[in-house]
Design a protein around this motif. Structure first.
Motif, mmCIF file in Angstrom:
data_model
loop_
_atom_site.group_PDB
_atom_site.id
_atom_site.type_symbol
_atom_site.label_atom_id
_atom_site.label_comp_id
_atom_site.label_asym_id
_atom_site.label_seq_id
_atom_site.Cartn_x
_atom_site.Cartn_y
_atom_site.Cartn_z
ATOM 1 N N ILE A 98 42.789 45.593 35.681
ATOM 2 C CA ILE A 98 43.112 46.618 36.666
ATOM 3 C C ILE A 98 43.660 45.950 37.915
ATOM 4 C CG2 ILE A 98 40.767 46.688 37.627
ATOM 5 C CD1 ILE A 98 41.193 49.768 37.977
ATOM 6 N N PHE A 99 44.692 46.565 38.466
ATOM 7 C CA PHE A 99 45.327 46.079 39.691
ATOM 8 C C PHE A 99 45.318 47.243 40.678
ATOM 9 C CE2 PHE A 99 46.987 43.752 36.113
ATOM 10 C CZ PHE A 99 46.955 42.435 36.538
ATOM 11 N N ILE A 100 44.730 47.017 41.843
ATOM 12 C CA ILE A 100 44.527 48.087 42.822
ATOM 13 C C ILE A 100 45.212 47.723 44.125
ATOM 14 C CG2 ILE A 100 42.819 49.436 44.088
ATOM 15 C CD1 ILE A 100 40.813 48.479 41.852
ATOM 16 N N GLY A 101 46.089 48.614 44.574
ATOM 17 C CA GLY A 101 46.694 48.440 45.884
ATOM 18 C C GLY A 101 47.957 47.618 45.876
ATOM 19 N N ASN A 105 49.225 39.339 47.079
ATOM 20 C CA ASN A 105 48.607 38.591 45.977
ATOM 21 C C ASN A 105 48.384 39.466 44.760
ATOM 22 O OD1 ASN A 105 48.547 36.283 47.512
ATOM 23 N ND2 ASN A 105 46.422 36.532 48.151
ATOM 24 N N ASN A 106 47.968 40.712 44.979
ATOM 25 C CA ASN A 106 47.728 41.633 43.877
ATOM 26 C C ASN A 106 49.027 41.949 43.134
ATOM 27 O OD1 ASN A 106 45.914 43.443 42.401
ATOM 28 N ND2 ASN A 106 47.134 45.066 43.337
ATOM 29 N N VAL A 107 50.089 42.196 43.879
ATOM 30 C CA VAL A 107 51.384 42.508 43.263
ATOM 31 C C VAL A 107 51.914 41.294 42.503
ATOM 32 C CG1 VAL A 107 53.789 43.166 43.702
ATOM 33 C CG2 VAL A 107 51.923 44.319 44.924
ATOM 34 N N ALA A 112 53.182 38.815 37.344
ATOM 35 C CA ALA A 112 52.987 37.673 36.446
ATOM 36 C C ALA A 112 52.314 38.113 35.147
ATOM 37 C CB ALA A 112 52.151 36.601 37.136
ATOM 38 N N TYR A 113 51.360 39.018 35.233
ATOM 39 C CA TYR A 113 50.628 39.497 34.057
ATOM 40 C C TYR A 113 51.527 40.317 33.127
ATOM 41 C CZ TYR A 113 47.101 41.981 31.289
ATOM 42 O OH TYR A 113 46.356 42.507 30.263
ATOM 43 N N LEU A 114 52.394 41.155 33.695
ATOM 44 C CA LEU A 114 53.191 42.067 32.878
ATOM 45 C C LEU A 114 54.550 41.518 32.453
ATOM 46 C CD1 LEU A 114 52.475 45.484 34.623
ATOM 47 C CD2 LEU A 114 51.491 44.604 32.514
ATOM 48 N N ASN A 115 55.032 40.483 33.127
ATOM 49 C CA ASN A 115 56.357 39.964 32.787
ATOM 50 C C ASN A 115 56.303 38.732 31.916
ATOM 51 O OD1 ASN A 115 58.004 41.862 34.074
ATOM 52 N ND2 ASN A 115 57.618 40.922 36.043
#
Length: 115
Positions: A98-101, A105-107, A112-115
Motif C-alpha cells: 500500500i502506498f499512501i499520499g 519518497n512514497n511516490v 519503482a515498485y510498479l515500473n
C-alpha cells in the motif's frame, strides 16, 4: 487486489497517476464514489492505523479546529467516512503493498515498485 483511491480534481493525484501503469487497477474517485466502511477497514488492515490514512491538509481540518482536539482511531475512521477530503490521497493498493499520499519518497517507491 489492485485499487487506487483518488480525487479527479487533485492535480497531484493526476500527476502521480500519469507516472504509473494503470493496467489492472480499479480506480475509485472518492468524491463521486465515497469510500465505504468495508473498504476503509481493508485499508486499515494494511496500515494498522486510521490516522495514517488521515489527511491533515484538508481545509476542513483547520475549519473544524481538529488540531486542538485529541482524536482517537475511532474519530479518524469516522471523519474519513464523513468527509472524503480527510482521506490522504492517493491511496494505491497493489496486491500486498500500500502506498499512501504524495510524499516524494512514497511516490518514488511506488514508481519503482510498479515500473
Amino acid at each position: 487486489m489492485k485499487k487506487i483511491y483518488f480525487l479527479k480534481t487533485c492535480d497531484t493525484c493526476k500527476r502521480i497517476l500519469n507516472q504509473i501503469p494503470l493496467d489492472g487497477f480499479e480506480l475509485q474517485e472518492i468524491k463521486t464514489q465515497p469510500i465505504t466502511v468495508k473498504q476503509l477497514e481493508e485499508l486499515h488492515a494494511f496500515t494498522g492505523s486510521y490516522e495514517v490514512l488521515f489527511s491533515r491538509r484538508s481545509k476542513k481540518y483547520a475549519a473544524m479546529d481538529l488540531k486542538n482536539q485529541s482524536l482517537t482511531e475511532k474519530d479518524y475512521k469516522q471523519l474519513i467516512l464523513d468527509e472524503y477530503t480527510f482521506l490522504k490521497r492517493p491511496v494505491i493498493v497493489s496486491e500486498d503493498r500500500i502506498f499512501i499520499g504524495n510524499s516524494k519518497n512514497n511516490v518514488a517507491a511506488l514508481v519503482a515498485y510498479l515500473n
